[in-house]
Design an enzyme around this catalytic site. Structure first.
Site, PDB file in Angstrom:
ATOM      1  N   LYS A  82     -13.029  59.603 124.711  1.00 53.08           N
ATOM      2  CA  LYS A  82     -12.750  59.738 126.140  1.00 53.08           C
ATOM      3  C   LYS A  82     -11.511  58.945 126.566  1.00 53.08           C
ATOM      4  CE  LYS A  82     -16.634  62.058 126.989  1.00 53.08           C
ATOM      5  NZ  LYS A  82     -17.461  61.957 125.766  1.00 53.08           N
TER       6      LYS A  82
HETATM    7  C1  LIG Z   1     -18.466  62.841 125.342  1.00 53.38           C
HETATM    8  C2  LIG Z   1     -18.897  62.695 123.954  1.00 53.38           C
HETATM    9  C3  LIG Z   1     -19.261  63.791 123.181  1.00 53.38           C
HETATM   10  C4  LIG Z   1     -19.318  65.192 123.741  1.00 53.38           C
HETATM   11  O1  LIG Z   1     -18.040  65.667 124.028  1.00 53.38           O
HETATM   12  P1  LIG Z   1     -17.826  66.910 125.011  1.00 53.38           P
HETATM   13  O2  LIG Z   1     -16.363  67.063 125.123  1.00 53.38           O
HETATM   14  O3  LIG Z   1     -18.470  66.517 126.302  1.00 53.38           O
HETATM   15  O4  LIG Z   1     -18.499  68.081 124.407  1.00 53.38           O
HETATM   16  C5  LIG Z   1     -19.568  63.599 121.844  1.00 53.38           C
HETATM   17  N1  LIG Z   1     -19.571  62.356 121.318  1.00 53.38           N
HETATM   18  C6  LIG Z   1     -19.232  61.261 122.041  1.00 53.38           C
HETATM   19  C7  LIG Z   1     -19.271  59.934 121.391  1.00 53.38           C
HETATM   20  C8  LIG Z   1     -18.887  61.398 123.378  1.00 53.38           C
HETATM   21  O5  LIG Z   1     -18.571  60.317 124.083  1.00 53.38           O
END
Ligand SMILES: *Cc1c(COP(=O)(O)O)cnc(C)c1O
Length: 461
Positions: free
Chosen positions: A108
């Site tokens: 993120k």
């Molecule tokens: C947000 C997240 C996901 C999922 O990703 P999306 O783009 O929402 O499908 C998977 N693993 C981790 C560690 C995340 O923080």
């Protein structure tokens, strides 16, 4: 470059407006009116070079390349690895795309740091201040808190589901110490927080009064920023190499970013396996079942405990031949009845577009953490393990299988201990978080509660 709503009933807007709005006024998500054809980067292109090229293509005339270069350089300076998203081999023909080298140890950071730079730039130029709302299943909140902490143009309000995030995930989003970051823990699940966010954004009057925007994975800038690491992986593995991307999936942001990279000519094709945990609405949908809004089930991969992946709406828009009325009908029906039968042709075309799904249980997740450790020495996070387990299924001799490593294992020490019997500390670059004070308010999963809080933050500034 203009952006249209997936529900077909809102005026087209430019890149900057789409990024600031988050959600289109008809409740849909902004998607590019047409996909640009972006020249593939060579193997020697740096991550910032690729990011500038892709963002310039999606921003069109609304941002100068020089400005974008500045945003990108500032966003990625604090990453612990120079290539931002390095590839690591985990087996014959199998790779891991490491996305956890940012300040809060999950992918993120990659998009959120860029968004924060973009917002600061735009708001600073306009002399405006905004309230930014963010619903998180665990990692987005921390990335947003770190990226926006101390910004003089933004109040950040984070909604997280109480007791449904790991203690370390919570720490990152509650302990920045910044007075412009506010955290609300709501009694319920992530889908509930996301629904409140969407309703508040759809309330035109409230949105204007509080100067509200959202930086969830529905924000187009995030999707564009995340398509960069897909393009870099393709460049590094060779322009002709067929790649199957295995994507640990929650809100479908990463999977969609892969599609966007492919549609823009940056990949040899789109072959994407969405790896899901027990919250498998997407897998059921691809098997021909209705889209349903069921209760989420807590798992060892909490960032993926999502039943209704928001960004899926964008792929559905493509699968439905960009007919916004079909998408609007599907989501109206879902809102009214909790269930929606998507047109059969749309589901079939999702498969033809290259999307499939694999379910991985908690037991398989723990087993994969042990197996990866035994085979490579790497300790991976449970979300990454869901992907790695899915990546072992099926043969792909003609190409490379790349699993997205979405977070650093140290963010989930309880699960690592369960799987491997070792206790991981936070890496040095994040270690001082553990000594900080957490600040957050607990409340009901109610729109009124969040509304009141935002009003009082806005009055107080
Ligand atoms: C947000 C997240 C996901 C999922 O990703 P999306 O783009 O929402 O499908 C998977 N693993 C981790 C560690 C995340 O923080």
């Amino acid at each position: 470059m203009n952006y249209v709503s997936t529900r077909g009933n809102a005026p087209a807007v430019d890149f900057v407006s789409a990024s600031l709005a988050g959600l289109a006024p008809d409740g849909g998500l902004y998607s590019p009116e047409t996909f640009p054809e972006i020249a593939r980067p060579g193997v020697s292109a740096t991550y910032p070079d690729i990011a500038v090229r892709i963002l310039k293509a999606f921003a069109g005339d609304s941002l100068d390349e020089e400005i974008i270069r500045g945003l990108v350089d500032r966003a990625y300076a604090p990453f612990a690895h120079k290539s931002v998203a390095p590839l690591t081999q985990v087996g014959p023909g199998r790779w891991m795309l490491e996305l956890h080298h940012g300040p809060t140890l999950a992918f993120k950071d990659v998009a959120m740091r860029l968004i924060a730079q973009l917002y600061d730039h735009i708001l600073g130029e306009r002399g405006e201040r905004m309230t930014i709302l963010c619903a998180t299943s665990g990692d987005t909140g921390g990335a947003a808190a770190a990226a926006f902490a101390g910004s003089s143009n933004v109040d950040l309000v984070i909604l997280h589901p109480l007791d449904r995030v790991s203690p370390t995930q919570r720490l990152f989003m509650t302990a920045t110490g910044a007075s412009n970051v506010h955290n609300l823990a709501l009694e319920g699940d992530f889908d509930g927080t996301q629904a409140i966010l969407k309703r508040l954004l759809a309330d035109e009057q409230f949105r204007r009064r509080t100067h509200l925007a959202a930086v969830n994975s529905i924000n187009w800038t995030r999707v564009a920023a995340q398509s960069v690491y897909f393009a870099q992986a393709q460049a590094q593995l060779g322009a002709e190499t067929r790649i199957r991307f295995v994507v640990p999936t929650g809100n479908f942001g990463d999977a969609l970013a892969g599609y966007v990279a492919a549609r823009s000519g940056l990949l040899t094709g789109f072959e994407c396996v969405a790896a899901v945990n027990a919250n498998d609405a997407l897998a059921r949908l691809l098997e021909g079942n209705a889209l349903t809004r069921g209760a989420t089930q807590p798992t060892l991969s909490p960032a993926m405990d999502i039943q209704l992946p928001s960004n899926f709406e964008r792929l559905l828009f493509e699968a439905a031949g960009r007919d916004g009325a079909i998408v609007a009908r599907a989501y109206d029906q879902l809102a009214a009845t909790g269930k929606s039968d998507l047109p059969k042709e749309a589901i079939r075309s999702l498969g033809e577009m290259g999307l499939s799904a694999e379910r991985v249980s908690d037991a398989e997740t723990l087993e994969e953490m042990r197996r990866t450790h035994a085979e490579t020495g790497w300790i991976v996070c449970p979300h990454t393990a869901v992907g790695l387990a899915a990546a072992r299924r099926g043969e792909f001799p003609e190409g490379a299988i790349v699993t997205l490593a979405t977070a650093h294992a140290a963010k989930f020490p309880e699960t690592v201990e369960k799987a491997l019997g070792v206790r991981l500390d936070l890496p040095e670059r994040a270690a001082d978080f553990a000594t900080r004070q957490e600040v957050f308010a607990v409340g009901p999963m109610s729109e009124a509660f969040v509304r009141d809080r935002i009003d009082s933050i806005v009055r107080g500034r």
